[in-house]
Motif scaffolding. Structure first.
Motif, PDB file in Angstrom:
ATOM      1  N   PRO A   1      -8.908 -10.383  -2.755  1.00 29.87           N
ATOM      2  CA  PRO A   1      -9.619  -9.594  -3.666  1.00 29.87           C
ATOM      3  C   PRO A   1      -9.362  -8.030  -3.610  1.00 29.87           C
ATOM      4  O   PRO A   1      -9.400  -7.384  -4.603  1.00 29.87           O
ATOM      5  CB  PRO A   1     -11.032  -9.559  -3.098  1.00 29.87           C
TER       6      PRO A   1
ATOM      7  N   SER B   1     -13.125 -16.262  -1.148  1.00 25.57           N
ATOM      8  CA  SER B   1     -14.751 -15.910  -1.377  1.00 25.57           C
ATOM      9  C   SER B   1     -14.554 -14.318  -1.660  1.00 25.57           C
ATOM     10  O   SER B   1     -13.449 -13.707  -1.516  1.00 25.57           O
ATOM     11  CB  SER B   1     -15.510 -16.006  -0.214  1.00 25.57           C
ATOM     12  N   LEU B   2     -15.766 -13.818  -2.045  1.00 25.66           N
ATOM     13  CA  LEU B   2     -15.650 -12.614  -2.576  1.00 25.66           C
ATOM     14  C   LEU B   2     -14.948 -11.312  -1.619  1.00 25.66           C
ATOM     15  O   LEU B   2     -14.442 -10.402  -2.014  1.00 25.66           O
ATOM     16  CB  LEU B   2     -17.067 -12.175  -3.006  1.00 25.66           C
ATOM     17  N   SER B   3     -15.367 -11.360  -0.431  1.00 22.63           N
ATOM     18  CA  SER B   3     -14.822 -10.608   0.476  1.00 22.63           C
ATOM     19  C   SER B   3     -13.434 -10.867   1.160  1.00 22.63           C
ATOM     20  O   SER B   3     -12.804 -10.006   1.816  1.00 22.63           O
ATOM     21  CB  SER B   3     -15.701 -10.671   1.630  1.00 22.63           C
ATOM     22  N   GLY B   4     -13.010 -11.933   0.907  1.00 23.52           N
ATOM     23  CA  GLY B   4     -11.556 -12.481   1.347  1.00 23.52           C
ATOM     24  C   GLY B   4     -11.715 -13.022   2.528  1.00 23.52           C
ATOM     25  O   GLY B   4     -10.593 -13.386   3.164  1.00 23.52           O
TER      26      GLY B   4
ATOM     27  N   GLY C   1     -18.790 -14.781  -7.010  1.00 19.39           N
ATOM     28  CA  GLY C   1     -18.766 -15.387  -5.599  1.00 19.39           C
ATOM     29  C   GLY C   1     -19.973 -15.950  -4.939  1.00 19.39           C
ATOM     30  O   GLY C   1     -20.135 -16.614  -4.036  1.00 19.39           O
TER      31      GLY C   1
ATOM     32  N   TYR D   1     -11.043  -4.218   5.113  1.00 17.14           N
ATOM     33  CA  TYR D   1     -11.632  -4.627   3.832  1.00 17.14           C
ATOM     34  C   TYR D   1     -12.364  -5.955   3.766  1.00 17.14           C
ATOM     35  O   TYR D   1     -13.537  -5.598   3.345  1.00 17.14           O
ATOM     36  CB  TYR D   1     -10.540  -4.883   2.936  1.00 17.14           C
ATOM     37  N   THR D   2     -12.143  -6.817   4.557  1.00 15.84           N
ATOM     38  CA  THR D   2     -13.066  -7.926   4.612  1.00 15.84           C
ATOM     39  C   THR D   2     -14.451  -7.481   5.337  1.00 15.84           C
ATOM     40  O   THR D   2     -15.432  -7.817   4.845  1.00 15.84           O
ATOM     41  CB  THR D   2     -12.537  -8.958   5.414  1.00 15.84           C
TER      42      THR D   2
ATOM     43  N   PHE E   1     -16.706  -5.782   2.970  1.00 14.01           N
ATOM     44  CA  PHE E   1     -17.314  -6.530   1.492  1.00 14.01           C
ATOM     45  C   PHE E   1     -18.132  -7.889   2.078  1.00 14.01           C
ATOM     46  O   PHE E   1     -18.539  -8.497   1.264  1.00 14.01           O
ATOM     47  CB  PHE E   1     -16.157  -6.977   0.766  1.00 14.01           C
ATOM     48  N   MET E   2     -18.095  -8.107   3.391  1.00 17.92           N
ATOM     49  CA  MET E   2     -18.791  -9.290   3.796  1.00 17.92           C
ATOM     50  C   MET E   2     -20.254  -9.381   3.398  1.00 17.92           C
ATOM     51  O   MET E   2     -20.775 -10.235   2.976  1.00 17.92           O
ATOM     52  CB  MET E   2     -18.768  -9.228   5.299  1.00 17.92           C
TER      53      MET E   2
ATOM     54  N   ASP F   1     -20.629 -10.577   0.196  1.00 20.61           N
ATOM     55  CA  ASP F   1     -20.245 -11.783  -0.190  1.00 20.61           C
ATOM     56  C   ASP F   1     -21.292 -12.765  -0.004  1.00 20.61           C
ATOM     57  O   ASP F   1     -21.844 -13.341   1.101  1.00 20.61           O
ATOM     58  CB  ASP F   1     -19.042 -12.199   0.861  1.00 20.61           C
ATOM     59  N   PRO F   2     -21.814 -13.304  -1.175  1.00 16.83           N
ATOM     60  CA  PRO F   2     -22.688 -14.209  -1.207  1.00 16.83           C
ATOM     61  C   PRO F   2     -22.646 -15.565  -0.300  1.00 16.83           C
ATOM     62  O   PRO F   2     -23.556 -16.358  -0.015  1.00 16.83           O
ATOM     63  CB  PRO F   2     -23.126 -14.758  -2.572  1.00 16.83           C
ATOM     64  N   LEU F   3     -21.508 -15.941   0.079  1.00 21.50           N
ATOM     65  CA  LEU F   3     -21.227 -17.183   0.725  1.00 21.50           C
ATOM     66  C   LEU F   3     -21.257 -16.874   2.189  1.00 21.50           C
ATOM     67  O   LEU F   3     -21.372 -17.781   2.940  1.00 21.50           O
ATOM     68  CB  LEU F   3     -19.683 -17.862   0.553  1.00 21.50           C
TER      69      LEU F   3
END
Lengths: 377, 406
Positions: free
Chosen positions: A257, A300-303, A345, B222-223, B226-227, B230-232
């Motif tokens: 992402p 997924s959105l966050s990678g 996502g 970065y992850t 954004f976690m 992140d809907p999952l």
């Protein structure tokens, strides 16, 4: 006595000898450079990603449930794409193209087409593009009138000399990027059908592509049967980076992402992560028990998660940082041919040769990370 | 011989079933090729029949096989219903050459009779398993189906018309399904190719690359950032629509009245702020208050230019020049002379990328200058701390006081 004075047949002889020698020298030079490049890159490889990621909390358990199973295609599903509205999808099979409002499971439109291997939704949601064995990519404007014959409004945009393997709109409805079995990728102006830029460099069929996520981005990555993943500058048509560590066809490529890296799925049964700043493969996602090719990958959105659809009918979910498999999903009864996360996502959709598409959601239970409230639903 | 380790028994069964479905092993007494953990007996397939030999058996072979089964009076060789149907169909299709097929079947029976009884049992089962792969039980997956894009590159020359029973028949027609796509001729690299390769390699050598440790840190941060979005991996408020059937989450994301959660993302980077239309408008509003909105408007105009159809590009490019860069332009932007020269030159043959250099410059300017001030501004802070909604709280007053520096 100059070359001009020599008779034509002797000239031919001289011309034949010299280029061959130069070719050998050139090849030697190229090999030397390759070795030098490998050495330079290896110097920067001071640590492995999964080692650094040891300090990150593990992901814990996931529950994943199928929310919708869409059956109407009646034939092998080959490709699908989400609409930006996060609810609609376009999907293609050996015999038709479908647009489905997945959230309400409402079937919107069907178009009979044969062997459509690639399809894409336009950013506005007002058109779809598709193509395959016809060597073309055509755009179909969509209308609210369900009874309208969409096929009649079809507009041929791209023309390749072999099958169309993938297509994607750029940030607008006005340009389409395509990849083909003819070994090239191309950028087209939709209105005029004009070729804006072509991309040459793959030595065999190009099977997949993905546009860089940045708003200002002018690059995309492609994967091919030559086992290479190439990053291209859309403005100049030049290949700016190339990665060749897979042992077989690359079936799918997808950007991380942030746009700094991308993942690939291959017939060699592995998925790999390549970072553009390191100019190197930085992770490999594989298991001894996975011996079938990966056909499609998405983040997924966050990678943090990488989803891979495989030819052994399963979906494997990987922890991108740690390199471990988080989950394995059964359910499809034949190869998974296509897999995409929804634009925000919240869900992911997989299409298979078993004629179905499945939309699933996932929820993380157990260990929480970074103070989030993960709960079981 | 290799043992594939897996901790998961479901996975092991699944993999085993696939190997069976492909035809490398088979249950002794079932047409359906699958693996079960219930004491069923299995047998390994003979290498002759392995799928890796790239068999594409014709219907004549299949007809011979079914025919010879009917000739032998053994209960275990009795045709299943679907096989009987197949035989009937084949008899109709091959009506004219049925005599030939019958003779071939007889010949096969003779050969088989010469073999040892026990050996024959095994061979019969292996042969049956072979046909279960190539003419599967209705409802079972046909594992011989190939991805049509890859058919053409089959390297095995044997894939062309080899009969299982060594039968040669000129009248065999090519099945339309197996029509291969025109294959890519393997090109030998030319001098030009290698020269291109060399200049490419040199370009790569000149590239300044990042150390793995830095790359790893960057990917991780970065992850991590954004976690929570992140809907999952995290819960979204109020709920994930796919789980709850409630579309409120989507309504909120599209709303012109952004949540604090959403506003927080604008602070991650200028790119994130501009991705959200409401963030973009907030930034524009801030720039207007500083009388420097022309930068963002220019950036947006160039973005729009790139999305236009080809025929509109030249005209639009000129309009942008007039608005932002020409002498006495109403929304004059500040470009360094080098960039100005370059852009001016590009405009002689205007295209979608004429303003790339200028756009990059302006973006960097906004990022390093205005963006930081935006994040400190009331416009942003009000939204981030949801001050307008709650009214000025004590905390709000204190923070405003601290922020007064801008």
């Amino acid at each position: 006595m100059s070359i001009q004075d020599v008779s034509p047949c002797v000239k031919c002889y001289i011309m034949e000898v010299q280029p061959n020698e130069t070719l050998t020298n050139l090849k030697a030079e190229s090999d030397t450079l390759k070795t030098k490049l490998e050495d330079e890159r290896a110097k920067l490889h001071d640590v492995e990603l999964h080692q650094v990621a040891e300090k990150v909390d593990g992901l814990g358990q996931f529950i994943m449930k199928t929310r919708r199973t869409l059956k109407g295609h009646g034939n092998k599903v080959l490709c699908m794409d989400w609409c930006k509205d996060k609810r609609r999808i376009v999907s293609s099979s050996q015999v038709s193209v479908w647009i489905i409002v997945t959230f309400s499971e409402e079937h919107a439109v069907t178009m009979p087409c044969t062997w459509v291997m690639a399809c894409a939704y336009a950013p506005s949601g007002c058109a779809v593009a598709c193509g395959g064995l016809d060597n073309k990519c055509s755009v179909y404007p969509l209308s609210l009138d369900k009874n309208e014959n969409l096929a009649a409004k079809k507009k041929s945009v791209a023309m390749h000399t072999n099958y169309l393997s993938a297509c994607s709109f750029t940030n607008s409805d006005m340009q389409i990027l395509t990849s083909s079995g003819d070994g090239t990728c191309a950028l087209w102006d939709v209105e005029s059908g004009q070729l804006l830029q072509s991309f040459h460099g793959h030595a065999a069929d190009v099977l997949c592509l993905d546009l860089a996520p940045s708003e200002t981005g002018n690059t995309f990555v492609s994967g091919g049967c030559d086992k290479k993943a190439n990053v291209w500058d859309m403005r100049s048509g030049q290949c700016i980076q190339s990665f060749e560590t897979h042992e077989s066809d690359i079936n799918s490529v997808r950007y991380y992402p942030s746009g700094d890296a991308f993942a690939s799925g291959s017939d060699d049964a592995t998925c790999r992560l390549y970072d553009l700043r390191a100019d190197r493969e930085v992770a490999i996602y594989s298991k001894e028990s996975i011996i079938f090719g990966a056909s499609s990958v998405d983040f997924s959105l966050s990678g943090r998660l990488l989803f891979g659809g495989y030819n052994d009918y399963t979906i494997n979910v990987w922890d991108v940082l740690k390199g471990t498999r988080v989950s394995i999903l059964f359910g499809h009864e034949n190869r998974v041919s296509t897999l995409r996360l929804s634009p925000d996502g919240t869900a992911f959709c997989s299409g298979s040769w078993d004629h179905t598409l499945r939309v699933r959601w996932a929820a993380l239970i157990g260990i929480h990370i970074f103070g989030t409230r993960g709960t079981v639903v | 011989m290799k043992n594939l380790s897996t901790e998961d028994s479901a996975e092991a069964i699944h993999l085993g079933s696939l190997i069976a479905a492909l035809g490398y092993l088979f249950p002794i007494s079932d047409h359906v090729l699958t693996l079960k953990d219930d004491g069923t007996l299995y047998r390994f397939q003979a290498p002759y029949f392995w799928p890796s030999n790239c068999w594409e058996p014709e219907n004549t072979d299949y007809a011979i096989y079914l025919c010879k089964r009917t000739m032998q009076n053994k209960a275990r060789l009795e045709l299943a219903d679907y096989e009987a149907e197949n035989l009937a169909r084949l008899q109709r299709a091959f009506a004219r050459k049925w005599e030939f097929i019958f003779m071939q079947a007889e010949a096969q029976v003779k050969i088989d009779r010469k073999k040892d009884k026990a050996e024959r049992k095994i061979l019969d089962s292996q042969e049956r398993a072979f046909w279960d792969v190539h003419r599967p039980v209705p409802g079972c997956v046909n594992t011989t189906e190939m991805d049509i894009r890859k058919c053409q590159r089959e390297k095995n020359p044997q894939r062309v018309k080899k009969s299982v029973y060594g039968v040669t028949d000129d009248t065999q027609t090519q099945s339309p399904v197996h029509q291969s796509l025109p294959s890519q001729p393997a090109r030998k690299p030319t001098r030009e190719d290698v020269q291109k390769e060399i200049s490419f390699l040199n370009m790569q050598l000149d590239r300044h690359c990042m150390k793995m440790s830095k790359v790893a840190d960057s990917l991780m941060s970065y992850t991590e950032q954004f976690m929570v979005y992140d809907p999952l991996a995290s819960t979204v408020e109020p709920s994930n629509p796919w789980i709850s059937d409630d579309m409120t989450f989507w309504d909120l994301e599209a709303s012109r009245d952004p949540s604090q959660h959403r506003v927080k993302k604008w602070g991650f980077s200028l790119e994130e702020a501009l991705k959200d239309p409401v963030g973009r408008d907030a930034f524009l509003k801030f720039l207007e208050s500083e009388f420097s909105s022309e930068n963002l408007r220019f950036w947006l105009a160039v973005q729009d230019l790139k999305r236009r159809p080809l025929e509109n590009v030249a005209a639009r490019a000129q309009e942008i020049w007039q608005e932002f860069l020409a002498e006495g332009a109403p929304s004059s932007i500040n470009l360094d002379s080098h960039s100005y020269e370059l852009t001016s030159h590009n405009l002689k043959d205007p295209g979608r990328y004429s303003y790339e250099d200028a756009q990059e410059h302006i973006f960097k300017l906004m990022k390093s200058d205005s963006y930081a001030r935006f994040l400190r501004s009331n416009i942003y802070q009000d939204l981030l701390l949801a001050r307008k909604k709650l009214g000025k709280s004590l905390t709000g007053k204190r923070l405003t006081g601290l922020m007064q520096s801008s």
